[in-house]
Scaffold this active site. Structure first.
Site, PDB file in Angstrom:
ATOM      1  N   ASP A  44      64.029  63.334  27.997  1.00 29.51           N
ATOM      2  CA  ASP A  44      63.174  62.193  28.265  1.00 29.51           C
ATOM      3  C   ASP A  44      61.891  62.740  28.906  1.00 29.51           C
ATOM      4  O   ASP A  44      61.829  63.915  29.296  1.00 29.51           O
ATOM      5  CB  ASP A  44      63.913  61.235  29.207  1.00 29.51           C
ATOM      6  CG  ASP A  44      63.082  60.055  29.631  1.00 29.51           C
ATOM      7  OD1 ASP A  44      62.441  59.432  28.763  1.00 29.51           O
ATOM      8  OD2 ASP A  44      63.051  59.763  30.839  1.00 29.51           O
ATOM      9  N   ASP A  46      59.193  60.495  31.228  1.00 27.05           N
ATOM     10  CA  ASP A  46      58.896  59.932  32.547  1.00 27.05           C
ATOM     11  C   ASP A  46      60.058  60.120  33.515  1.00 27.05           C
ATOM     12  O   ASP A  46      61.183  59.691  33.246  1.00 27.05           O
ATOM     13  CB  ASP A  46      58.581  58.443  32.420  1.00 27.05           C
ATOM     14  CG  ASP A  46      57.330  58.178  31.592  1.00 27.05           C
ATOM     15  OD1 ASP A  46      56.602  59.139  31.275  1.00 27.05           O
ATOM     16  OD2 ASP A  46      57.082  56.990  31.263  1.00 27.05           O
TER      17      ASP A  46
END
Length: 215
Positions: A44, A46
């Site tokens: 991922d 963020d």
């Protein structure tokens, strides 16, 4: 998962207030223990690869801060942005492995901006100062980038179709608990709290091995 939205402010001396610092490590034990590694590691963005929300914190345009170590970006408001401290070194190591690939699965709605961040940020030199391998962060992700709104299930279905790698051979790092839904596909997900670190990487690999029945 709630995240702080406070970022360091610019100073006249440049990014000295940036809490992101460089990191290095010796070869981790799992690298040479003879046990299998995932064929694909998916990250991922963020609060996993970097400590900010790409769609909230950054005000374009962005630029690379000259001579900043580690590589750091600044935006229109004078805020600074970099990867988590261990992340560049982890990406450099994984991208050097012959049988393990890297991909991104992010629900950020600003995919073009995320790609620009990944293009501008540079990876540290390889072992012995070698420049072999990717220099731009984006080039480390040889299995592609899935950055768009939707479910992580969709991201992984696209990644699997493109790479031909079975879900069971994938290890995913993410900070959002709802994204554990990818485990219904057979993906191993490591839920992290404070970004990608060497410790979390090792725990994820041990978790993946346990799911494979490897001692």
């Amino acid at each position: 998962m709630a995240k702080s939205k406070k970022l360091p402010k610019a100073t006249s001396d440049g990014p000295s207030s940036n809490p992101i610092t460089s990191s290095s490590t010796t070869a981790p034990p799992w690298l040479h223990d003879g046990l299998p590694l995932p064929r694909l590691i998916v990250l991922d963005l963020d609060y996993t690869l970097w400590p900010f929300y790409s769609d909230i914190h950054i005000s374009t345009p962005i630029r690379l801060v000259p001579s900043a170590n580690p590589p750091t970006l600044s935006d229109r408001n004078g805020e600074y942005f970099a990867l988590y401290p261990d992340a560049p070194h982890i990406l450099r190591l994984i991208s050097s492995l012959p049988n393990t690939r890297l991909a991104v699965a992010s629900k950020s709605p600003v995919g073009d901006l995320c790609r620009e961040v990944l293009k501008l940020l540079r990876l540290p030199p390889g072992e012995g100062g070698s420049e072999k391998g990717p220099k731009k962060t984006i080039d480390a992700f040889d299995a592609g980038l899935e950055i768009y709104e939707g479910t992580k299930l969709r991201h992984f279905e696209v990644i699997a179709k493109r790479t031909g790698i079975p879900f069971s051979e994938m290890l995913f790092f993410d900070d959002e608990r709802p994204n554990l839904e990818v485990e219904s596909l057979g993906v191993t997900m490591r839920l992290i709290r404070d970004g990608l670190t060497w410790e979390e990487l090792e725990r994820g690999i041990m978790q993946w091995r346990a799911n494979q029945g490897v001692a």
